[in-house]
Design a protein around this motif. Structure first.
Motif, mmCIF file in Angstrom:
data_model
loop_
_atom_site.group_PDB
_atom_site.id
_atom_site.type_symbol
_atom_site.label_atom_id
_atom_site.label_comp_id
_atom_site.label_asym_id
_atom_site.label_seq_id
_atom_site.Cartn_x
_atom_site.Cartn_y
_atom_site.Cartn_z
ATOM 1 N N UNK A 179 0.876 -1.179 0.000
ATOM 2 C CA UNK A 179 0.000 0.000 0.000
ATOM 3 C C UNK A 179 0.902 1.213 0.000
ATOM 4 N N UNK A 180 0.841 2.004 -1.046
ATOM 5 C CA UNK A 180 1.769 3.124 -1.172
ATOM 6 C C UNK A 180 1.036 4.370 -1.646
ATOM 7 N N UNK A 181 1.754 5.483 -1.567
ATOM 8 C CA UNK A 181 1.262 6.715 -2.169
ATOM 9 C C UNK A 181 1.713 6.754 -3.615
ATOM 10 N N UNK A 182 0.841 7.254 -4.463
ATOM 11 C CA UNK A 182 1.147 7.374 -5.876
ATOM 12 C C UNK A 182 1.265 8.866 -6.193
ATOM 13 N N UNK A 183 2.385 9.243 -6.737
ATOM 14 C CA UNK A 183 2.597 10.647 -7.071
ATOM 15 C C UNK A 183 2.385 10.852 -8.570
ATOM 16 N N UNK A 184 1.537 11.829 -8.901
ATOM 17 C CA UNK A 184 1.228 12.051 -10.316
ATOM 18 C C UNK A 184 2.473 12.538 -11.054
ATOM 19 N N UNK A 185 2.775 11.925 -12.181
ATOM 20 C CA UNK A 185 3.968 12.261 -12.959
ATOM 21 C C UNK A 185 3.634 13.082 -14.195
ATOM 22 N N UNK A 186 2.473 12.841 -14.779
ATOM 23 C CA UNK A 186 2.064 13.582 -15.978
ATOM 24 C C UNK A 186 0.641 14.075 -15.769
ATOM 25 N N UNK A 187 0.308 15.198 -16.372
ATOM 26 C CA UNK A 187 -1.062 15.714 -16.256
ATOM 27 C C UNK A 187 -2.032 14.743 -16.926
ATOM 28 N N UNK A 188 -3.288 14.673 -16.409
ATOM 29 C CA UNK A 188 -4.254 13.753 -17.005
ATOM 30 C C UNK A 188 -4.521 14.090 -18.471
ATOM 31 N N UNK A 189 -4.510 13.053 -19.301
ATOM 32 C CA UNK A 189 -4.886 13.208 -20.710
ATOM 33 C C UNK A 189 -6.367 12.893 -20.835
ATOM 34 N N UNK A 190 -7.073 13.723 -21.633
ATOM 35 C CA UNK A 190 -8.498 13.512 -21.827
ATOM 36 C C UNK A 190 -8.700 12.604 -23.037
ATOM 37 N N UNK A 191 -9.365 11.471 -22.837
ATOM 38 C CA UNK A 191 -9.607 10.526 -23.920
ATOM 39 C C UNK A 191 -11.112 10.347 -24.062
ATOM 40 N N UNK A 192 -11.687 10.608 -25.265
ATOM 41 C CA UNK A 192 -13.142 10.446 -25.414
ATOM 42 C C UNK A 192 -13.557 9.004 -25.193
ATOM 43 N N UNK A 193 -14.675 8.836 -24.504
ATOM 44 C CA UNK A 193 -15.251 7.499 -24.371
ATOM 45 C C UNK A 193 -16.762 7.659 -24.505
ATOM 46 N N UNK A 194 -17.525 6.589 -24.472
ATOM 47 C CA UNK A 194 -18.968 6.683 -24.699
ATOM 48 C C UNK A 194 -19.592 7.639 -23.681
ATOM 49 N N UNK A 195 -20.275 8.651 -24.174
ATOM 50 C CA UNK A 195 -20.990 9.691 -23.410
ATOM 51 C C UNK A 195 -20.119 10.386 -22.368
ATOM 52 N N UNK A 196 -18.829 10.461 -22.599
ATOM 53 C CA UNK A 196 -18.006 11.192 -21.643
ATOM 54 C C UNK A 196 -16.533 11.118 -21.986
ATOM 55 N N UNK A 197 -15.716 11.260 -20.974
ATOM 56 C CA UNK A 197 -14.274 11.233 -21.151
ATOM 57 C C UNK A 197 -13.634 10.341 -20.109
ATOM 58 N N UNK A 198 -12.528 9.724 -20.485
ATOM 59 C CA UNK A 198 -11.658 9.092 -19.498
ATOM 60 C C UNK A 198 -10.450 10.003 -19.364
ATOM 61 N N UNK A 199 -10.081 10.293 -18.124
ATOM 62 C CA UNK A 199 -8.854 11.054 -17.865
ATOM 63 C C UNK A 199 -7.818 10.081 -17.342
ATOM 64 N N UNK A 200 -6.667 10.065 -18.025
ATOM 65 C CA UNK A 200 -5.625 9.105 -17.645
ATOM 66 C C UNK A 200 -4.333 9.841 -17.343
ATOM 67 N N UNK A 201 -3.692 9.442 -16.245
ATOM 68 C CA UNK A 201 -2.415 10.046 -15.882
ATOM 69 C C UNK A 201 -1.482 8.964 -15.366
ATOM 70 N N UNK A 202 -0.162 9.201 -15.501
ATOM 71 C CA UNK A 202 0.783 8.237 -14.938
ATOM 72 C C UNK A 202 1.153 8.676 -13.524
#
Ligand SMILES: [Zn+2]
Length: 219
Positions: A12-35
């Protein structure tokens, strides 16, 4: 900072965001993905965190990801608990039932949990009848408690369909699969692990007594 069980190292660890979330279109909305990077010294590997939001969503996904609001992680952490004092084949199958559960493969989890209980009965010479009769017999032979037997009767339905080749119309609810795997855990605990722990205690007590007796005799 988001906190989760890292799919790489299992801590169980802390996850530190490395890149800003990318917006990816998905059905009726968006998925935001970040590393994200695992904070464990021994790991530091990257995972992808995703959140899904509706098209007209006004809030800031980056801030929500930083606050850990409903993030889905990839790779997922796969639970593979080990079962001490359980015969190897039964123990390995039980481990796989948990692995299935942790990736939401509920039918697989239930089918394996049933196989574990069947094999446990067989290991004690109980081979006749449907699984529920075998569980009754395990109780008769004092291998499991009455409350465990009762619970097995209550939650057996979902597992039955899979075992008999009638794939259910409705998806197996996660709670049912979790209950059946928890029942499997309890049966392994009562049949193998608990008694093995008691035997270990008894053995160390006997050894201590023998040492004390030898000391007295030598004194
Ligand atoms: Zn890690």
């Amino acid at each position: 900072m988001a906190s989760t069980i890292c799919g790489w190292c299992g801590d169980r660890t802390h996850m530190t965001m490395q890149t800003e979330p990318k917006q990816v279109p998905s059905s009726s909305g968006y998925v935001y993905m970040a590393s994200f990077r695992c904070s464990s010294e021994a790991c530091h590997r990257l995972s992808i965190g995703s959140i899904w939001r509706q098209r007209d969503y006004g809030s800031n996904p980056q801030a929500e990801m930083a606050r850990d609001v409903g993030i889905q992680w990839e790779p997922k952490s796969i639970r593979r608990p080990s079962f001490q004092d359980v015969p190897r084949q039964i123990a390995e199958t039980a481990t796989e039932a948990h692995a299935c559960l942790s990736i939401s493969a509920y039918r697989g989890a239930v089918a394996l949990a049933r196989a574990v209980v069947e094999a446990t009965a067989k290991d004690h010479g109980i081979i006749k009848g449907p699984l529920v009769a075998k569980i009754d017999e395990m109780h008769k032979q004092n291998l499991i408690r009455e409350i465990t037997r009762q619970l097995a009767h209550e939650i057996r339905e979902g597992g039955n369909e899979i075992a008999h080749g009638d794939l259910a119309d409705e998806a197996m609810p996660s709670e049912d699969a979790e209950a059946i795997v928890a029942l499997m855990d309890e049966i392994l605990e009562e049949v193998y692990q608990g008694p093995a722990r008691m035997l270990t205690l008894q053995k160390s007590r006997l050894e201590r007594e023998q040492r004390n007796a030898a000391k007295k005799a030598g004194a």
